[in-house]
Enzyme design. Structure first.
Site, PDB file in Angstrom:
ATOM      1  N   GLU A 168      18.208  65.182  56.670  1.00 31.93           N
ATOM      2  CA  GLU A 168      17.795  64.913  58.177  1.00 31.93           C
ATOM      3  C   GLU A 168      16.995  65.887  58.547  1.00 31.93           C
ATOM      4  OE1 GLU A 168      21.379  65.073  60.587  1.00 31.93           O
ATOM      5  OE2 GLU A 168      20.565  67.429  60.780  1.00 31.93           O
ATOM      6  N   HIS A 189      15.089  66.738  63.257  1.00 37.71           N
ATOM      7  CA  HIS A 189      15.242  66.469  64.041  1.00 37.71           C
ATOM      8  C   HIS A 189      14.144  67.306  65.690  1.00 37.71           C
ATOM      9  CE1 HIS A 189      17.968  69.354  64.270  1.00 37.71           C
ATOM     10  NE2 HIS A 189      18.781  68.409  63.009  1.00 37.71           N
ATOM     11  N   HIS A 232      18.050  74.626  64.556  1.00 36.59           N
ATOM     12  CA  HIS A 232      19.611  75.365  64.180  1.00 36.59           C
ATOM     13  C   HIS A 232      19.385  77.007  63.610  1.00 36.59           C
ATOM     14  CE1 HIS A 232      21.260  71.413  63.539  1.00 36.59           C
ATOM     15  NE2 HIS A 232      20.782  70.483  62.764  1.00 36.59           N
ATOM     16  N   HIS A 292      16.485  69.206  56.350  1.00 31.80           N
ATOM     17  CA  HIS A 292      16.853  70.005  55.716  1.00 31.80           C
ATOM     18  C   HIS A 292      18.314  69.461  55.550  1.00 31.80           C
ATOM     19  CE1 HIS A 292      17.970  69.501  60.018  1.00 31.80           C
ATOM     20  NE2 HIS A 292      19.008  69.636  59.623  1.00 31.80           N
ATOM     21  N   CYS A 351      26.421  77.520  63.157  1.00 29.03           N
ATOM     22  CA  CYS A 351      26.027  77.419  63.377  1.00 29.03           C
ATOM     23  C   CYS A 351      25.179  76.717  64.854  1.00 29.03           C
ATOM     24  CB  CYS A 351      25.662  75.258  62.823  1.00 29.03           C
ATOM     25  SG  CYS A 351      23.850  74.671  63.395  1.00 29.03           S
TER      26      CYS A 351
HETATM   27 MN    MN Z   1      20.452  68.930  61.433  1.00 28.53          MN
END
Ligand code: MN
Length: 145
Positions: free
Chosen positions: A59, A61, A65, A99, A113
């Site tokens: 994914e 976005h 992270h 990622h 995370c």
């Molecule tokens: Mn992610």
């Protein structure tokens, strides 16, 4: 204070959930949310654990992270690079960067995370995105769609 239960990768009073409940593609991943944000710390802290032969969703976005590996070893796709990772490595996933995390063979991969509590929904690769990802043979050999 959230107490860790010695050697278990489980925290007292914290539920263990499936990684995601939205039906996207992943395998053998659990999630524990250790901090939801508060005071002037506008971050969530989660622990994810990827089981043997598992993988996180491929994914991207807008939100970033910040990941710290605390169990096992494996590899991560960041953009168009597949990079080896192990305990104590710190991994930055910049905005809008593809990622995916995977443990090494026979390993469990666990990582903390940090993420913004207010964040956009992840995007999955389109057919065109998959074509461009697959143009790199290291990436093509690594990704699970
Ligand atoms: Mn992610």
């Amino acid at each position: 204070m959230v107490k860790h239960s010695n050697g278990s990768y489980r925290w007292q009073g914290i539920d263990v959930h499936p990684y995601k409940e939205d039906g996207t593609i992943f395998k053998s991943v659990t999630r524990q949310t250790l901090f939801h944000g508060g005071d002037d710390l506008n971050v969530e802290l989660r622990y994810f654990e990827v089981g043997i032969s598992g993988y996180t969703t491929l994914e991207r976005h807008q939100h970033a992270h910040l990941v710290t590996i605390i169990r096992g070893c494996g590899r991560v796709l960041i953009g168009d690079k597949v990079i080896g990772i192990g305990v104590h490595d710190v991994v930055q996933i910049p905005p809008f960067t593809w990622h995916q995390f995977q443990p090494s063979e026979g390993e469990v991969l666990g990582f903390l995370c940090m993420v913004n509590p207010e964040r956009d929904r992840p995007q999955r690769p389109t057919t065109e995105d998959v074509e461009s990802l697959n143009a790199n043979e290291d990436v093509a050999a690594f990704i699970h769609l």
